[in-house]
Enzyme design. Structure first.
Site, mmCIF file in Angstrom:
data_model
loop_
_atom_site.group_PDB
_atom_site.id
_atom_site.type_symbol
_atom_site.label_atom_id
_atom_site.label_comp_id
_atom_site.label_asym_id
_atom_site.label_seq_id
_atom_site.Cartn_x
_atom_site.Cartn_y
_atom_site.Cartn_z
ATOM 1 N N GLY A 11 0.813 -1.007 -0.096
ATOM 2 C CA GLY A 11 0.035 0.060 0.061
ATOM 3 C C GLY A 11 0.789 1.381 -0.141
ATOM 4 O O GLY A 11 0.398 2.310 0.680
ATOM 5 N N SER A 12 1.917 1.207 -0.807
ATOM 6 C CA SER A 12 2.799 2.435 -0.627
ATOM 7 C C SER A 12 1.914 3.842 -1.253
ATOM 8 O O SER A 12 2.224 4.881 -0.594
ATOM 9 C CB SER A 12 3.984 2.491 -1.685
ATOM 10 N N ARG A 80 -6.379 -7.289 -8.153
ATOM 11 C CA ARG A 80 -7.551 -8.057 -8.433
ATOM 12 C C ARG A 80 -8.181 -7.224 -9.288
ATOM 13 O O ARG A 80 -8.405 -5.885 -9.390
ATOM 14 C CB ARG A 80 -8.259 -8.370 -7.203
ATOM 15 N N ASN A 99 -8.891 3.898 -10.655
ATOM 16 C CA ASN A 99 -7.534 3.077 -10.642
ATOM 17 C C ASN A 99 -6.356 4.093 -10.999
ATOM 18 O O ASN A 99 -6.556 4.830 -12.054
ATOM 19 C CB ASN A 99 -7.828 1.968 -11.404
ATOM 20 N N HIS A 101 -2.554 3.681 -12.664
ATOM 21 C CA HIS A 101 -1.809 2.742 -13.176
ATOM 22 C C HIS A 101 -0.372 3.349 -13.766
ATOM 23 O O HIS A 101 -0.358 4.505 -14.233
ATOM 24 C CB HIS A 101 -2.478 2.122 -14.685
#
Length: 224
Positions: A11-12, A80, A99, A101
């Protein structure tokens, strides 16, 4: 406003955002959930509402939990693929799930994006934030950062990208909390799209880095 993060590793990005939570003035509560007992869950289980849903009904159980806490937006930092209840409620046309990326989409989709980008020898690289849809890494792009390549070592390349991607994500969460509307960005133009798009709202001087020297790795907006 209550927001939640779905993380599956250390979880950086989440840690960076939580470290700067005082900049998220409109966020009342930050929640964290996962489908496994990963590092970030263990680190935050006594600090904020955290939950692990590792059953076959992961999405259904997670959605019920999020609704109980009146979560409005979900941010992903996970490996996931979502397909069911969570995606249907927050993602797709509802546009309440995002999200981040580590590539300039649509280039380099998938988990090996950083390695693929590094090995491509592209002169410009960066990160993208997009709406979450059923098609992996294919939702409308709402923010990006792009920087000129200056590192020949993969570790340095990855770290520079992380710093800029983390600031991009933090600033984007802030924009969401302020109720800003987002336009889907057009395709990346290497000649005119360097820096942060859209421009950062947060004052970079107020951002707390884990290592103060990392602030020197932050690209200056549109000045390349």
């Amino acid at each position: 406003m209550n927001i939640a993060f779905f993380c599956t590793g250390n979880g950086s990005f989440f840690k960076f955002i939580y470290h700067n939570k005082d900049l998220l003035e409109r966020v009342d509560r930050i929640l964290l959930f996962s489908d496994r007992n990963c590092g970030v869950i263990r680190d935050f289980k006594d600090l904020i509402p955290c939950e692990v849903f590792d059953s076959k009904d992961f999405e259904k159980d997670a959605l019920e939990w999020l609704l109980k806490y009146e979560v409005e937006y979900v941010f992903l930092s996970c490996n996931r693929i979502l397909k069911y209840e969570l995606l249907e409620y927050f993602g797709e046309d509802n546009k309440k799930m995002f999200n981040t990326h580590p590539s300039l989409l649509p280039k380099y989709i998938g988990l090996s994006a950083i390695k693929d980008s590094f090995e491509s020898h592209d002169k410009v690289y960066g990160a993208t934030i997009h709406y979450v849809t059923k098609e992996v890494d294919c939702g409308g792009i709402v923010a990006r950062c792009a920087l000129k390549r200056s590192d020949s070592d993969l570790s340095d390349y990855t770290h520079r990208l992380f710093i800029n991607q983390a600031v991009l994500y933090l600033d984007f969460v802030s924009k969401v909390s302020l109720g800003e509307d987002f336009k889907v960005l057009e395709g990346f133009n290497v000649n005119s799209s360097l820096g942060f798009t859209p421009s950062l709202t947060l004052d970079c001087k107020r951002i707390k880095f884990f290592n103060p020297l990392d602030s020197q790795l932050l690209i200056k907006e549109n000045n390349e």
